[in-house]
Design a protein around this motif. Structure first.
Motif, PDB file in Angstrom:
ATOM      1  N   PHE A 127      14.834   6.756  65.721  1.00 13.73           N
ATOM      2  CA  PHE A 127      14.884   8.192  65.424  1.00 13.73           C
ATOM      3  C   PHE A 127      16.053   8.854  66.159  1.00 13.73           C
ATOM      4  O   PHE A 127      16.835   9.609  65.572  1.00 13.73           O
ATOM      5  CB  PHE A 127      13.573   8.862  65.832  1.00 13.73           C
ATOM      6  CG  PHE A 127      13.518  10.342  65.560  1.00 13.73           C
ATOM      7  CD1 PHE A 127      13.087  10.834  64.335  1.00 13.73           C
ATOM      8  CD2 PHE A 127      13.889  11.254  66.537  1.00 13.73           C
ATOM      9  CE1 PHE A 127      13.041  12.202  64.085  1.00 13.73           C
ATOM     10  CE2 PHE A 127      13.848  12.612  66.303  1.00 13.73           C
ATOM     11  CZ  PHE A 127      13.415  13.095  65.066  1.00 13.73           C
ATOM     12  N   ASN A 128      16.164   8.573  67.447  1.00 13.32           N
ATOM     13  CA  ASN A 128      17.175   9.248  68.271  1.00 13.32           C
ATOM     14  C   ASN A 128      18.499   8.503  68.349  1.00 13.32           C
ATOM     15  O   ASN A 128      19.523   9.085  68.700  1.00 13.32           O
ATOM     16  CB  ASN A 128      16.629   9.434  69.698  1.00 13.32           C
ATOM     17  CG  ASN A 128      15.407  10.329  69.735  1.00 13.32           C
ATOM     18  OD1 ASN A 128      15.481  11.510  69.430  1.00 13.32           O
ATOM     19  ND2 ASN A 128      14.266   9.774  70.121  1.00 13.32           N
ATOM     20  N   GLY A 129      18.488   7.183  68.033  1.00 13.31           N
ATOM     21  CA  GLY A 129      19.665   6.361  68.274  1.00 13.31           C
ATOM     22  C   GLY A 129      19.668   5.879  69.715  1.00 13.31           C
ATOM     23  O   GLY A 129      19.092   6.503  70.602  1.00 13.31           O
ATOM     24  N   CYS A 130      20.307   4.743  69.962  1.00  6.19           N
ATOM     25  CA  CYS A 130      20.364   4.197  71.316  1.00  6.19           C
ATOM     26  C   CYS A 130      21.430   3.117  71.365  1.00  6.19           C
ATOM     27  O   CYS A 130      22.015   2.735  70.345  1.00  6.19           O
ATOM     28  CB  CYS A 130      19.006   3.614  71.738  1.00  6.19           C
ATOM     29  SG  CYS A 130      18.525   2.147  70.804  1.00  6.19           S
ATOM     30  N   GLN A 131      21.685   2.637  72.555  1.00  7.88           N
ATOM     31  CA  GLN A 131      22.600   1.506  72.730  1.00  7.88           C
ATOM     32  C   GLN A 131      21.818   0.343  73.334  1.00  7.88           C
ATOM     33  O   GLN A 131      21.155   0.480  74.359  1.00  7.88           O
ATOM     34  CB  GLN A 131      23.769   1.861  73.641  1.00  7.88           C
ATOM     35  CG  GLN A 131      24.791   0.732  73.774  1.00  7.88           C
ATOM     36  CD  GLN A 131      25.947   1.082  74.686  1.00  7.88           C
ATOM     37  OE1 GLN A 131      25.801   1.151  75.901  1.00  7.88           O
ATOM     38  NE2 GLN A 131      27.113   1.314  74.093  1.00  7.88           N
ATOM     39  N   LYS A 132      21.887  -0.794  72.681  1.00 10.36           N
ATOM     40  CA  LYS A 132      21.234  -2.000  73.153  1.00 10.36           C
ATOM     41  C   LYS A 132      22.291  -2.940  73.729  1.00 10.36           C
ATOM     42  O   LYS A 132      23.296  -3.225  73.075  1.00 10.36           O
ATOM     43  CB  LYS A 132      20.507  -2.706  72.008  1.00 10.36           C
ATOM     44  CG  LYS A 132      19.355  -1.927  71.403  1.00 10.36           C
ATOM     45  CD  LYS A 132      18.080  -2.165  72.176  1.00 10.36           C
ATOM     46  CE  LYS A 132      16.862  -1.660  71.427  1.00 10.36           C
ATOM     47  NZ  LYS A 132      15.617  -1.925  72.148  1.00 10.36           N
ATOM     48  N   THR A 151      28.530 -16.498  79.728  1.00 16.78           N
ATOM     49  CA  THR A 151      27.656 -15.384  79.340  1.00 16.78           C
ATOM     50  C   THR A 151      28.490 -14.146  79.068  1.00 16.78           C
ATOM     51  O   THR A 151      29.405 -13.819  79.820  1.00 16.78           O
ATOM     52  CB  THR A 151      26.627 -15.084  80.447  1.00 16.78           C
ATOM     53  OG1 THR A 151      25.818 -16.247  80.663  1.00 16.78           O
ATOM     54  CG2 THR A 151      25.721 -13.930  80.044  1.00 16.78           C
ATOM     55  N   LYS A 152      28.156 -13.475  77.978  1.00 18.64           N
ATOM     56  CA  LYS A 152      28.870 -12.267  77.573  1.00 18.64           C
ATOM     57  C   LYS A 152      27.848 -11.206  77.182  1.00 18.64           C
ATOM     58  O   LYS A 152      26.806 -11.526  76.591  1.00 18.64           O
ATOM     59  CB  LYS A 152      29.805 -12.551  76.397  1.00 18.64           C
ATOM     60  CG  LYS A 152      30.598 -11.350  75.909  1.00 18.64           C
ATOM     61  CD  LYS A 152      31.532 -11.747  74.772  1.00 18.64           C
ATOM     62  CE  LYS A 152      32.359 -10.555  74.297  1.00 18.64           C
ATOM     63  NZ  LYS A 152      33.277 -10.930  73.187  1.00 18.64           N
ATOM     64  N   THR A 153      28.139  -9.964  77.524  1.00 12.58           N
ATOM     65  CA  THR A 153      27.253  -8.857  77.152  1.00 12.58           C
ATOM     66  C   THR A 153      27.784  -8.180  75.889  1.00 12.58           C
ATOM     67  O   THR A 153      28.925  -7.725  75.848  1.00 12.58           O
ATOM     68  CB  THR A 153      27.144  -7.822  78.287  1.00 12.58           C
ATOM     69  OG1 THR A 153      26.618  -8.457  79.451  1.00 12.58           O
ATOM     70  CG2 THR A 153      26.221  -6.683  77.883  1.00 12.58           C
ATOM     71  N   LEU A 154      26.953  -8.160  74.865  1.00  9.74           N
ATOM     72  CA  LEU A 154      27.294  -7.504  73.596  1.00  9.74           C
ATOM     73  C   LEU A 154      26.548  -6.182  73.509  1.00  9.74           C
ATOM     74  O   LEU A 154      25.409  -6.072  73.962  1.00  9.74           O
ATOM     75  CB  LEU A 154      26.909  -8.391  72.414  1.00  9.74           C
ATOM     76  CG  LEU A 154      27.496  -9.808  72.396  1.00  9.74           C
ATOM     77  CD1 LEU A 154      26.955 -10.588  71.215  1.00  9.74           C
ATOM     78  CD2 LEU A 154      29.018  -9.764  72.350  1.00  9.74           C
ATOM     79  N   SER A 155      27.182  -5.185  72.938  1.00 16.33           N
ATOM     80  CA  SER A 155      26.571  -3.856  72.792  1.00 16.33           C
ATOM     81  C   SER A 155      26.352  -3.547  71.321  1.00 16.33           C
ATOM     82  O   SER A 155      27.255  -3.726  70.497  1.00 16.33           O
ATOM     83  CB  SER A 155      27.466  -2.771  73.415  1.00 16.33           C
ATOM     84  OG  SER A 155      27.571  -2.948  74.812  1.00 16.33           O
ATOM     85  N   VAL A 156      25.144  -3.105  71.011  1.00 14.64           N
ATOM     86  CA  VAL A 156      24.808  -2.666  69.654  1.00 14.64           C
ATOM     87  C   VAL A 156      24.477  -1.183  69.718  1.00 14.64           C
ATOM     88  O   VAL A 156      23.541  -0.773  70.414  1.00 14.64           O
ATOM     89  CB  VAL A 156      23.604  -3.446  69.084  1.00 14.64           C
ATOM     90  CG1 VAL A 156      23.230  -2.907  67.707  1.00 14.64           C
ATOM     91  CG2 VAL A 156      23.918  -4.930  69.008  1.00 14.64           C
ATOM     92  N   ASN A 157      25.266  -0.378  69.036  1.00 11.88           N
ATOM     93  CA  ASN A 157      25.008   1.061  68.965  1.00 11.88           C
ATOM     94  C   ASN A 157      24.102   1.338  67.767  1.00 11.88           C
ATOM     95  O   ASN A 157      24.554   1.359  66.630  1.00 11.88           O
ATOM     96  CB  ASN A 157      26.324   1.841  68.838  1.00 11.88           C
ATOM     97  CG  ASN A 157      27.172   1.736  70.089  1.00 11.88           C
ATOM     98  OD1 ASN A 157      26.685   1.893  71.190  1.00 11.88           O
ATOM     99  ND2 ASN A 157      28.456   1.458  69.928  1.00 11.88           N
ATOM    100  N   VAL A 158      22.811   1.502  68.062  1.00 10.93           N
ATOM    101  CA  VAL A 158      21.825   1.766  67.004  1.00 10.93           C
ATOM    102  C   VAL A 158      21.944   3.229  66.589  1.00 10.93           C
ATOM    103  O   VAL A 158      21.800   4.135  67.419  1.00 10.93           O
ATOM    104  CB  VAL A 158      20.397   1.465  67.501  1.00 10.93           C
ATOM    105  CG1 VAL A 158      19.372   1.786  66.426  1.00 10.93           C
ATOM    106  CG2 VAL A 158      20.287   0.001  67.923  1.00 10.93           C
ATOM    107  N   ARG A 159      22.224   3.449  65.325  1.00 18.02           N
ATOM    108  CA  ARG A 159      22.413   4.811  64.827  1.00 18.02           C
ATOM    109  C   ARG A 159      21.079   5.431  64.407  1.00 18.02           C
ATOM    110  O   ARG A 159      20.194   4.723  63.903  1.00 18.02           O
ATOM    111  CB  ARG A 159      23.377   4.819  63.640  1.00 18.02           C
ATOM    112  CG  ARG A 159      24.772   4.322  63.989  1.00 18.02           C
ATOM    113  CD  ARG A 159      25.657   4.335  62.765  1.00 18.02           C
ATOM    114  NE  ARG A 159      26.970   3.793  63.055  1.00 18.02           N
ATOM    115  CZ  ARG A 159      27.920   3.614  62.133  1.00 18.02           C
ATOM    116  NH1 ARG A 159      27.674   3.920  60.867  1.00 18.02           N
ATOM    117  NH2 ARG A 159      29.098   3.109  62.486  1.00 18.02           N
ATOM    118  N   PRO A 160      20.941   6.746  64.598  1.00 21.00           N
ATOM    119  CA  PRO A 160      19.711   7.405  64.138  1.00 21.00           C
ATOM    120  C   PRO A 160      19.475   7.154  62.652  1.00 21.00           C
ATOM    121  O   PRO A 160      20.385   7.323  61.834  1.00 21.00           O
ATOM    122  CB  PRO A 160      19.986   8.892  64.418  1.00 21.00           C
ATOM    123  CG  PRO A 160      20.980   8.888  65.532  1.00 21.00           C
ATOM    124  CD  PRO A 160      21.859   7.692  65.277  1.00 21.00           C
ATOM    125  N   GLY A 161      18.271   6.740  62.327  1.00 18.45           N
ATOM    126  CA  GLY A 161      17.919   6.536  60.924  1.00 18.45           C
ATOM    127  C   GLY A 161      18.052   5.111  60.438  1.00 18.45           C
ATOM    128  O   GLY A 161      17.678   4.818  59.290  1.00 18.45           O
TER     129      GLY A 161
END
Length: 289
Positions: A127-132, A151-161
């Motif tokens: 609903f709000n969006g977040c970064q995983k 090891t590598k850190t990947l970022s997923v920007n979850v968009r609202p909706g």
């Protein structure tokens, strides 16, 4: 065409016998580039979205890639069509067409199958969006040529909706290895169950348990929202079994139009009494039509 002519002549394997394997792989890449850039539709996708979108497909409104391109030609065929011969260097002593053709028929590095993993998200996050942030460990070549864990850190920007099933692809983030192209990492959005709300498309659904008396007379319902509010919804109407009440604009945001939202749908579960004494039955018969 000028660029292809220049690069193809430079990297023709029969002109590079000392590093024929590298030349054959580069020549294949040149053929793939020519195949893409000489096609108006493929070139338009490449220019606007990049190679990953051309290869994996362009995401639709729900975030699922559609289409996709795989280079299936042999660079020798493109070269023969372009120059009218598979080896223009034979007259100058640079090998012959048979070794060249056999080298190109030899399979190059194999692209590994995508690695698909679920990415669970709560309704509040969708609903709000977040970064995983996701830590992944894969095999990588060291400068000395050996394989080691990295090891590598990947970022997923979850968009609202975003909806369940939405895919996020990280190209070539799988294990490296000899004579392979690392696999893509694909994360698929999944929805965690919510204690009070359910999602149906762009709508949110709240089920309210009310008594028979409330269903027949006035009542008000407190409905929680995903942004921390509580809505007090009046229900002056008679609530019959199967009745639903929609509150426009209180549902999930639309991923492509985050300023627009679906509806909040209230469904009712009417609790009937297990037993009524005879005097109350008589009273109800007199009151009800």
């Amino acid at each position: 065409k000028k660029a292809y002519r220049k690069l193809a002549m430079k990297w023709h394997p029969d002109k590079n016998p000392e590093n024929a394997e590298e030349a054959a792989l580069t020549f294949q890449s040149i053929g793939e580039a020519y195949d893409v850039l000489s096609d108006k539709e493929k070139k338009a996708i490449y220019d606007q979205y990049g190679y990953e979108a051309l290869r994996d497909g362009i995401p639709d409104a729900g975030g699922t890639p559609k289409g996709g391109y795989t280079y299936s030609q042999n660079a020798n065929e493109i070269f023969r069509t372009f120059f009218g011969t598979s080896n223009p260097f034979a007259d100058f002593g640079f090998g012959d067409s048979i070794p060249f053709a056999s080298r190109l028929r030899r399979p190059g590095p194999k692209k590994m199958e995508p690695i698909v993993k679920d990415l669970p998200c709560s309704l509040e996050e969708l609903f709000n969006g977040c970064q995983k942030k996701l830590a992944v460990t894969r095999k990588r070549f060291s400068p000395e040529g050996g394989l080691h864990d990295e090891t590598k850190t990947l970022s997923v920007n979850v968009r609202p909706g975003w909806k369940k099933g939405t895919k996020v692809t990280f190209p070539n983030e799988g294990d490296e290895g000899h004579n392979i192209v690392p696999a893509d990492l694909v994360f698929v959005i999944t929805e965690k169950p919510h204690a009070k709300l359910a999602r149906e498309g762009n709508n949110l659904v709240f089920t309210s348990r009310i008594s028979l008396a409330d269903a027949l007379t006035d009542c008000a319902i407190d409905v929680p929202t995903l942004d921390g509010r509580t809505l007090a919804i009046p229900c002056p109407e008679v609530v019959a079994p199967g009745y639903e009440k929609a509150i426009p604009g209180e549902g999930m945001p639309l991923s492509k139009k985050p300023d627009q939202r679906g509806d909040l749908v209230i469904r009712f579960h009417i609790i009937f009494p297990e037993y009524l004494p005879e005097d109350k039955k008589q009273s109800l018969r007199m009151l009800l039509p």
